[in-house]
Design an enzyme around this catalytic site. Structure first.
Site, mmCIF file in Angstrom:
data_model
loop_
_atom_site.group_PDB
_atom_site.id
_atom_site.type_symbol
_atom_site.label_atom_id
_atom_site.label_comp_id
_atom_site.label_asym_id
_atom_site.label_seq_id
_atom_site.Cartn_x
_atom_site.Cartn_y
_atom_site.Cartn_z
ATOM 1 N N GLY A 188 -0.819 -7.142 8.699
ATOM 2 C CA GLY A 188 -0.248 -8.183 9.544
ATOM 3 C C GLY A 188 1.162 -8.529 9.108
ATOM 4 N N GLY A 229 -4.579 -5.343 8.363
ATOM 5 C CA GLY A 229 -4.724 -5.316 9.816
ATOM 6 C C GLY A 229 -4.720 -3.925 10.405
ATOM 7 N N GLU A 266 -5.790 -7.550 -0.103
ATOM 8 C CA GLU A 266 -5.508 -8.973 0.088
ATOM 9 C C GLU A 266 -5.566 -9.827 -1.169
ATOM 10 O OE1 GLU A 266 -6.261 -7.249 4.011
ATOM 11 O OE2 GLU A 266 -7.268 -7.089 2.086
ATOM 12 N N ASP A 272 -10.026 -9.336 5.487
ATOM 13 C CA ASP A 272 -10.425 -9.872 6.792
ATOM 14 C C ASP A 272 -10.463 -8.723 7.794
ATOM 15 O OD1 ASP A 272 -7.628 -9.535 6.912
ATOM 16 O OD2 ASP A 272 -7.363 -11.242 8.261
#
Length: 357
Positions: free
Chosen positions: A68, A116, A139, A147
């Protein structure tokens, strides 16, 4: 197309709907607008009889997608905004839609595929890696938690391989991605253009056998004995203790890697992975990840981690709390607290129409 529209190129080539992430200078990092455009393309092609297969790839030579837009998340979190929560809401819906898409969804996971980027590829029905693939959920190194359905995917990996990858943020190549269930097939990178051309005129099942080969040897399989033993422990502290005492140099390196990461993120990640195993379908795990991600926005480590790794690049984050022993069970539980009317709710089922848009 112009402006933001250039960041995702969507075109029909023969039987194929092709999505190209087009921010090569940013390693195709996802923005909210890009998520909307991918979703719009999938919606347009879902009931279009001319489109039999969807292919997603990344522009440039470096990879599909590095994740992301971290800088955007940093600014939003610093300012106490809600843009990141809105972005994740739509991104996780997209992840669920990809997993339920009724047509073959072919992800060309060449080069760097992280965060992402895993979300828009590893939930697809046909996931192709090459000798250049480097796949990771890194992360914890920025004070965040895997995520985009990452905890779902890693929880399904054999033994404790997924726990190892989640806590250390280790990037894996093609063979290890196949071993962990993050990919389905190996195709040499130089054959990807030919594969794409073939998909434009023939069905996936007819095309793949002529391109799929054997991946170069991986690394995780040889270490799975100590990985499974060490990462089966109940706490992060015990995992680190076992790693340091195992006698394997690679285990010691894994412990040192973990100890440099956010203590809070490590503990929340372990809890999220263990919980994901019992939650059921991807949608339920994405709902949990949304709670965790929103909680991270107001926790100190996300901003500090991005500052140290991406903004100032001093690589010396000052985590709060600074040690594993200081992170309490209540600290971890806060990340899983219900969000009330801000919850993400995703329907489950065999049809993508059942996922709310």
């Amino acid at each position: 197309m112009s402006g933001n529209e250039d960041t995702v190129l969507a075109a029909v080539e023969g039987r194929t709907g092709r999505i190209t992430l087009n921010r090569p200078r940013a390693l195709n990092a996802l923005t909210h607008e890009m998520v909307h455009r991918i979703a719009a393309a999938l919606a347009a092609w879902e009931h279009d009889p001319a489109v039999e297969t969807v292919v997603i790839t990344g522009a440039g030579e470096r990879g599909l997608c590095a994740g992301g837009d971290i800088r955007g998340i940093y600014e939003d979190a610093r300012g106490g905004g809600d843009a990141s929560a809105a972005f994740w809401r739509d991104e996780y819906r997209l992840n669920a839609r990809i997993a339920r898409y009724p047509k073959p969804y072919v992800a060309l996971m060449d080069g760097i595929v992280m965060g992402g980027g895993v979300g828009v590829s590893a939930h697809g029905s046909v996931r192709i890696v090459t000798e250049h693939s480097r796949i990771a959920m890194p992360e914890t190194g920025i004070g965040f938690v895997p995520d985009v359905g990452g905890t779902y995917l890693l929880a399904l990996a054999p033994g404790q391989l997924g726990t190892h990858l989640a806590l250390t943020g280790t990037a894996v190549g093609a063979a290890d991605a196949l071993l962990c269930g993050l990919a389905d097939h190996f195709v040499p990178a130089h054959r990807l253009p030919e594969l794409s051309e073939a998909l434009a005129v023939r069905e996936v099942t007819d095309v793949l056998p002529a391109f799929v080969g054997e991946a170069p040897p991986g690394e995780l399989g040889a270490h799975q004995e100590w990985i499974d033993h060490c990462h089966a422990a109940d706490t992060v502290e015990e995992i680190v203790h076992r790693l340091l005492g195992s006698g394997a140099p690679e285990a010691k390196a894994a412990a040192e890697s973990m100890l440099a990461k956010s203590p809070t993120a490590l503990k929340v990640t372990l809890a999220a992975l263990r919980e994901a195993r019992g939650l059921g379908p991807l949608e339920a795990v994405l709902e949990q990840e949304y709670r965790v991600s929103c909680a991270a926005l107001s926790a100190p480590d996300l901003v500090e981690g991005i500052r140290a790794q991406v903004i100032d690049k001093d690589r010396t984050p000052r985590w709060t709390p600074a040690t594993l022993t200081e992170v309490t069970d209540d600290d971890v539980a806060r990340f899983f607290a219900p969000l009330g009317d801000r919850e993400l709710t995703l329907a489950t089922g065999d049809s993508p129409q059942e996922v709310p848009w």
